[in-house]
Design a protein around this motif. Structure first.
Motif, PDB file in Angstrom:
ATOM      1  N   GLY A 131      58.190 100.767  28.771  1.00  0.00           N
ATOM      2  CA  GLY A 131      59.650 100.361  27.729  1.00  0.00           C
ATOM      3  C   GLY A 131      59.752 101.121  26.836  1.00  0.00           C
ATOM      4  N   ALA A 132      58.874 102.170  26.641  1.00  0.00           N
ATOM      5  CA  ALA A 132      59.074 102.897  25.502  1.00  0.00           C
ATOM      6  C   ALA A 132      58.785 104.643  26.365  1.00  0.00           C
ATOM      7  CB  ALA A 132      57.941 103.288  24.501  1.00  0.00           C
ATOM      8  N   THR A 133      58.015 104.387  27.638  1.00  0.00           N
ATOM      9  CA  THR A 133      57.901 105.819  28.136  1.00  0.00           C
ATOM     10  C   THR A 133      58.490 105.512  29.946  1.00  0.00           C
ATOM     11  OG1 THR A 133      55.730 105.150  29.214  1.00  0.00           O
ATOM     12  CG2 THR A 133      55.992 106.626  26.879  1.00  0.00           C
ATOM     13  N   GLN A 134      59.207 107.538  30.604  1.00  0.00           N
ATOM     14  CA  GLN A 134      59.157 107.314  31.278  1.00  0.00           C
ATOM     15  C   GLN A 134      58.685 108.098  31.738  1.00  0.00           C
ATOM     16  OE1 GLN A 134      63.490 106.484  31.095  1.00  0.00           O
ATOM     17  NE2 GLN A 134      63.616 104.670  31.397  1.00  0.00           N
ATOM     18  N   LEU A 135      58.507 108.572  33.122  1.00  0.00           N
ATOM     19  CA  LEU A 135      58.215 110.283  33.689  1.00  0.00           C
ATOM     20  C   LEU A 135      59.006 110.151  35.021  1.00  0.00           C
ATOM     21  CD1 LEU A 135      54.431 109.186  33.890  1.00  0.00           C
ATOM     22  CD2 LEU A 135      55.826 110.558  32.325  1.00  0.00           C
ATOM     23  N   PRO A 136      58.973 111.294  35.646  1.00  0.00           N
ATOM     24  CA  PRO A 136      60.278 111.523  36.766  1.00  0.00           C
ATOM     25  C   PRO A 136      59.100 110.739  37.768  1.00  0.00           C
ATOM     26  CG  PRO A 136      59.406 113.618  35.327  1.00  0.00           C
ATOM     27  CD  PRO A 136      58.547 112.604  34.884  1.00  0.00           C
ATOM     28  N   ASN A 137      60.261 110.072  39.146  1.00  0.00           N
ATOM     29  CA  ASN A 137      59.432 109.886  40.182  1.00  0.00           C
ATOM     30  C   ASN A 137      60.136 110.515  41.338  1.00  0.00           C
ATOM     31  OD1 ASN A 137      59.178 108.120  42.661  1.00  0.00           O
ATOM     32  ND2 ASN A 137      61.620 106.904  42.559  1.00  0.00           N
ATOM     33  N   PRO A 138      58.489 111.137  42.134  1.00  0.00           N
ATOM     34  CA  PRO A 138      58.131 112.392  42.795  1.00  0.00           C
ATOM     35  C   PRO A 138      59.053 111.823  44.220  1.00  0.00           C
ATOM     36  CG  PRO A 138      56.362 111.005  42.513  1.00  0.00           C
ATOM     37  CD  PRO A 138      57.153 110.424  41.429  1.00  0.00           C
ATOM     38  N   ARG A 142      63.969 111.238  29.367  1.00  0.00           N
ATOM     39  CA  ARG A 142      64.915 109.367  29.191  1.00  0.00           C
ATOM     40  C   ARG A 142      65.889 110.290  30.243  1.00  0.00           C
ATOM     41  NH1 ARG A 142      67.118 107.248  25.172  1.00  0.00           N
ATOM     42  NH2 ARG A 142      65.828 107.754  23.498  1.00  0.00           N
ATOM     43  N   ALA A 143      66.153 108.977  31.132  1.00  0.00           N
ATOM     44  CA  ALA A 143      67.106 109.058  32.334  1.00  0.00           C
ATOM     45  C   ALA A 143      68.646 109.354  31.613  1.00  0.00           C
ATOM     46  CB  ALA A 143      66.599 107.916  32.927  1.00  0.00           C
ATOM     47  N   SER A 144      69.324 109.156  32.557  1.00  0.00           N
ATOM     48  CA  SER A 144      71.014 109.610  32.752  1.00  0.00           C
ATOM     49  C   SER A 144      71.080 108.428  33.251  1.00  0.00           C
ATOM     50  CB  SER A 144      71.123 111.222  33.420  1.00  0.00           C
ATOM     51  OG  SER A 144      70.885 111.811  32.048  1.00  0.00           O
ATOM     52  N   ASN A 145      71.549 107.160  33.185  1.00  0.00           N
ATOM     53  CA  ASN A 145      73.043 105.847  33.767  1.00  0.00           C
ATOM     54  C   ASN A 145      73.882 105.924  33.268  1.00  0.00           C
ATOM     55  OD1 ASN A 145      72.262 103.786  35.304  1.00  0.00           O
ATOM     56  ND2 ASN A 145      71.137 102.532  32.809  1.00  0.00           N
ATOM     57  N   PRO A 146      74.631 106.712  33.959  1.00  0.00           N
ATOM     58  CA  PRO A 146      76.113 106.132  33.889  1.00  0.00           C
ATOM     59  C   PRO A 146      76.186 105.390  33.677  1.00  0.00           C
ATOM     60  CG  PRO A 146      75.823 108.594  35.159  1.00  0.00           C
ATOM     61  CD  PRO A 146      73.979 107.992  35.059  1.00  0.00           C
ATOM     62  N   PHE A 147      76.616 104.169  33.660  1.00  0.00           N
ATOM     63  CA  PHE A 147      76.931 103.018  33.652  1.00  0.00           C
ATOM     64  C   PHE A 147      78.565 102.275  33.301  1.00  0.00           C
ATOM     65  CE2 PHE A 147      75.614  98.484  32.921  1.00  0.00           C
ATOM     66  CZ  PHE A 147      74.990  98.340  33.930  1.00  0.00           C
ATOM     67  N   GLY A 148      79.996 103.336  33.120  1.00  0.00           N
ATOM     68  CA  GLY A 148      80.995 103.473  32.999  1.00  0.00           C
ATOM     69  C   GLY A 148      81.818 104.142  33.229  1.00  0.00           C
ATOM     70  N   VAL A 149      83.387 104.387  33.576  1.00  0.00           N
ATOM     71  CA  VAL A 149      84.113 105.305  34.077  1.00  0.00           C
ATOM     72  C   VAL A 149      85.320 104.900  33.707  1.00  0.00           C
ATOM     73  CG1 VAL A 149      84.624 104.658  36.216  1.00  0.00           C
ATOM     74  CG2 VAL A 149      84.729 107.140  35.646  1.00  0.00           C
ATOM     75  N   ALA A 150      86.522 105.578  32.903  1.00  0.00           N
ATOM     76  CA  ALA A 150      87.905 105.715  33.067  1.00  0.00           C
ATOM     77  C   ALA A 150      88.059 106.745  32.875  1.00  0.00           C
ATOM     78  CB  ALA A 150      87.638 105.356  31.226  1.00  0.00           C
ATOM     79  N   VAL A 151      89.677 106.956  34.057  1.00  0.00           N
ATOM     80  CA  VAL A 151      89.861 108.108  34.072  1.00  0.00           C
ATOM     81  C   VAL A 151      92.140 108.073  33.171  1.00  0.00           C
ATOM     82  CG1 VAL A 151      91.298 106.625  35.722  1.00  0.00           C
ATOM     83  CG2 VAL A 151      90.700 109.355  36.601  1.00  0.00           C
TER      84      VAL A 151
END
Length: 388
Positions: A119-126, A202-211
């Motif tokens: 919940g507080a830390t993340q690591l790259p998935n190999p 910290r992961a990038s998490n695109p979650f919405g888009v407007a054109v």
């Protein structure tokens, strides 16, 4: 008094009476379609179909479905990137249309794994399930495909070709085809210092888009920002960042992430719902307004809890705003339902239209039928609410 003022005050009085009549008449929803794979966002097509982005139910099971007016579901394309993130399934998320081209954000997937402090830390998935996480993909398809398709499937080879900058055209036995292209491919994560945890990200998490014309606006719920993407070149810049907010509760971290979960056009502004992160304090979630001319930002609608979508509409010539909240209390067990509210203006007293929504994540409004279509991620449904 001038005629314009008379019309204005008459409109305001009529709107006030209407809101007074429906206040306290919160309703439950009607199921339109069930059995979806974690639906996240939807958009109405000019042909009247509801196009739904589904995060999936396992690695590379993301899907785009087409729902017709009778509630029948057909697959537009499946096999889209998805994976199990530390927060749950993640794959296709935001959707928006420009003509016959659909723009889809792909979330963080399993590009990261939980770190030593969950919940507080993340690591790259190999070994992530896909190399196309944290991206925007375009799909161009004809009206005939929308009306009659029996479904296309994206393979691992197709994903590799797209990652390498290629355009991929998928063909069906009946002669139909659709074309896919990667519009933007963001970094999967940024390294972020965390005391005692080497390699925290910290992961990038695109979650919405407007054109808008040749520009995409993409909300990133992981990086807490809005990106601006040139569709023609893929050039990307950061339009706005959202600072952490102070946690008013006596427990949890001193600050909470903003978590922008969608982005909507509103004239020369952008409206962005900020869910806020743990501990999800009530009343601190908001709708933030971004000025596209000078990039300034300010609170537009405040006092919300777990805001996950916002939708501006015109009614009787006046701007009104629907807000969608994921739950009234994300810390409760069982999870209380979310709610759909209507604001006659950004500072007006809201009216609750529906308060029985289970994990609502987005909304699409059909002005002809005055139905609001709402995706429910946990239940796998699209439901409708009749708007007075």
């Amino acid at each position: 008094m001038s005629s314009k003022k008379i019309v204005f005050f008459t409109t305001v009085i009529a709107l006030t009476i209407m809101l007074a009549c429906i206040d306290g008449l919160a309703q439950c929803s009607t199921t339109v379609v069930a059995g979806l794979r974690a639906p996240v966002k939807s958009v109405l097509s000019p042909g009247g179909s509801l196009i739904v982005a589904e995060a999936g139910n396992g690695p590379n099971t993301g899907r785009i479905s087409i729902i017709d007016a009778a509630g029948a579901r057909r697959t537009l394309i499946e096999g889209l990137p998805s994976g199990i993130s530390p927060e749950g399934i993640s794959g296709p998320s935001g959707v928006d249309l420009k003509g016959r081209t659909l723009y889809i954000t792909i979330g963080q997937g399993d590009s990261v794994i939980a770190g030593p402090i969950p919940g507080a830390t993340q690591l790259p998935n190999p070994a992530p399930s896909s190399t196309l996480f944290a991206s925007v993909i375009s799909i161009r398809f004809s009206a005939n495909v929308e009306a009659t398709t029996e479904g296309f499937t994206l393979t691992a080879a197709d994903q590799t070709a797209l990652k390498n900058g290629g355009r991929r055209t998928l063909s069906a036995a009946n002669g139909q085809s659709l074309t896919l292209e990667v519009v933007a491919d963001f970094r999967d994560f940024n390294f972020e210092n965390f005391p005692g945890v080497a390699g925290n990200v910290r992961a990038s998490n695109p979650f919405g888009v407007a054109v808008n014309g040749n520009t995409l606006f993409v909300s990133d719920a992981g990086q807490n920002l809005i990106r601006q993407v040139d569709i023609r070149t893929g050039d990307t810049s950061t339009l706005a960042r959202f600072a952490p907010g102070r946690n008013p509760l006596p427990f949890g971290p001193p600050f909470s992430d903003a978590v922008p979960d969608n982005v909507r056009l509103f004239g020369k502004q952008l409206l962005v719902p900020l869910l806020t992160g743990f501990p999800f304090a009530p009343g601190v979630s908001e709708i933030r307004k971004i000025n596209r001319v000078n990039n300034s930002q300010s609170t537009f609608i405040g006092g919300l809890t777990t805001a996950i979508d916002v939708l501006p509409i015109k009614s009787m010539g006046e701007d009104q705003f629907f807000t969608l909240e994921f739950s009234s209390n994300l810390l409760a067990d069982p999870l209380p339902p979310g709610r759909l509210k209507l604001f006659a203006g950004p500072t007006a007293q809201p009216v609750t239209i529906a308060d029985c929504l289970i994990s609502p994540s987005s909304m699409s409004f059909d002005a002809q039928t005055r139905k609001m279509f709402i995706t429910e991620t946990f239940t796998g449904r699209v439901v409708s609410v009749q708007v007075p």
